[in-house]
Design an enzyme around this catalytic site. Sequence first.
Site, PDB file in Angstrom:
ATOM      1  N   HIS A  63     -58.785  75.995 104.533  1.00 54.57           N
ATOM      2  CA  HIS A  63     -58.832  77.332 103.915  1.00 54.57           C
ATOM      3  C   HIS A  63     -59.598  78.346 104.753  1.00 54.57           C
ATOM      4  CE1 HIS A  63     -62.911  77.033 101.933  1.00 54.57           C
ATOM      5  NE2 HIS A  63     -62.635  75.747 101.840  1.00 54.57           N
ATOM      6  N   ASP A 164     -67.862  76.139 105.804  1.00 50.47           N
ATOM      7  CA  ASP A 164     -66.864  75.823 104.768  1.00 50.47           C
ATOM      8  C   ASP A 164     -65.944  77.035 104.645  1.00 50.47           C
ATOM      9  OD1 ASP A 164     -65.427  75.200 102.483  1.00 50.47           O
ATOM     10  OD2 ASP A 164     -67.139  75.320 101.127  1.00 50.47           O
ATOM     11  N   GLU A 194     -59.062  79.331  98.276  1.00 51.99           N
ATOM     12  CA  GLU A 194     -59.435  77.953  97.893  1.00 51.99           C
ATOM     13  C   GLU A 194     -60.660  77.965  96.995  1.00 51.99           C
ATOM     14  OE1 GLU A 194     -61.574  74.058  98.162  1.00 51.99           O
ATOM     15  OE2 GLU A 194     -62.275  76.047  98.689  1.00 51.99           O
ATOM     16  N   GLU A 195     -61.598  78.846  97.337  1.00 55.52           N
ATOM     17  CA  GLU A 195     -62.899  78.823  96.651  1.00 55.52           C
ATOM     18  C   GLU A 195     -62.828  79.269  95.191  1.00 55.52           C
ATOM     19  OE1 GLU A 195     -65.361  77.321  97.760  1.00 55.52           O
ATOM     20  OE2 GLU A 195     -65.316  77.359  99.953  1.00 55.52           O
ATOM     21  N   ASP A 217     -61.444  69.745 105.120  1.00 53.40           N
ATOM     22  CA  ASP A 217     -62.471  70.561 104.470  1.00 53.40           C
ATOM     23  C   ASP A 217     -63.830  69.880 104.644  1.00 53.40           C
ATOM     24  OD1 ASP A 217     -63.724  72.556 102.926  1.00 53.40           O
ATOM     25  OD2 ASP A 217     -62.151  72.525 101.403  1.00 53.40           O
ATOM     26  N   HIS A 303     -72.131  75.616 100.646  1.00 54.43           N
ATOM     27  CA  HIS A 303     -72.178  76.834  99.821  1.00 54.43           C
ATOM     28  C   HIS A 303     -73.538  77.532  99.897  1.00 54.43           C
ATOM     29  CE1 HIS A 303     -68.299  76.310  97.247  1.00 54.43           C
ATOM     30  NE2 HIS A 303     -68.115  76.031  98.514  1.00 54.43           N
TER      31      HIS A 303
HETATM   32 CO    CO Z   1     -66.193  75.532  99.491  1.00 48.67          CO
HETATM   33 ZN    ZN Z   2     -64.117  74.263 101.422  1.00 52.77          ZN
END
Ligand code: CO
Ligand code: ZN
Length: 334
Positions: A63, A164, A194-195, A217, A303
């Site tokens: 992503h 990420d 995606e998030e 990922d 994150h």
């Molecule tokens: Co993420």
């Molecule tokens: Zn991710």
Amino acid sequence: MKSLIETLTQIPGPPGYENKIRAVVRAEIESHADEIRVDALGNLIARKGSKAGNGKRIMLSAHMDEIGVIATHIDENGFVRFTNVGGVFPRYAPSGRVRFLDGTIGVIGTEKITNSYKVPPLDKMFIDVGANGRTNCPIKVGDVAVFERPLTEMGGRLVSKAMDDRISVAILIEALKKLKKTPHEIYFVFSVQEEVGVRGATTAAFGVDPELGLAIDVTRTGDTPKSITMEVALGAGPAIKVKDSGMITDPRVVDWMVRIAAKAKIPYQLEVLERGGTDARAIQLTRSGVPAGCLSIPCRYVHSPSEMVDYNDVQNALKLLLALLNDTGVFQMS
Ligand code: CO
Ligand code: ZN
């Protein structure tokens, strides 16, 4: 590859606003793909190879979006109230900096703290963009921002915001460039949103209609002081996902990935992630179902504005991905 990783991580791309990162990825891959298209949601889909012999139609997905915030209200003194777009943890937010898409930088402040052991929720925080009133505030309701943090190299580790999943975007770009011939028809999908719940991969998987899917990922680790109990450690090789909260990997796909890693003498780890999911879930559940798996890059502080990966893991993930894509004996359905 490090300069590509630096370029990719520094571009802002909150969910739904992946246009800048998409343009950079497109320029990187344009001369290496057989066909490129962008679907209605903004997924960048590049095909390489055509099916021959035992070949399969394979969808790979990494992503392009990253977690971010969105302005909900500007007060009379020019302070911006905001909410999350994707999984922003309140504990990582205070005193951090964000960058809006127009380049405006802001500092995240909090209302007065009565209990310093308790993290305030995001609605007790605000973004200070240096304005002194609503009228000279450059930000309006609906403007989006991402964490602002440069890439740093420490020993064998790389740290940045948006590792990420830009680290996997970099791996997919390199794999597409390095892949010479393949018996498969491979769709390299650089997905959006995606998030906020694997939305891009959902439409991309429907469009590609793959026979096998792999997401690439990041995943968490259990290797820091008093961390969660988890087998995955930084530097011990890419992880082969067995389960997360969105998917139980098809055991045939796990076996295939393990077999190819062992054959190519690439270190690997088995991953059970108790919380979290990836684009693989969307691929697995598209149409009437698709065998799917996930190649994970171990990452500390997921994150947060300082997501850390090990460069050896990154290179081994690329090696494993290429070994998988060059394998003609990809698992047989039974
Ligand atoms: Co993420
Ligand atoms: Zn991710």
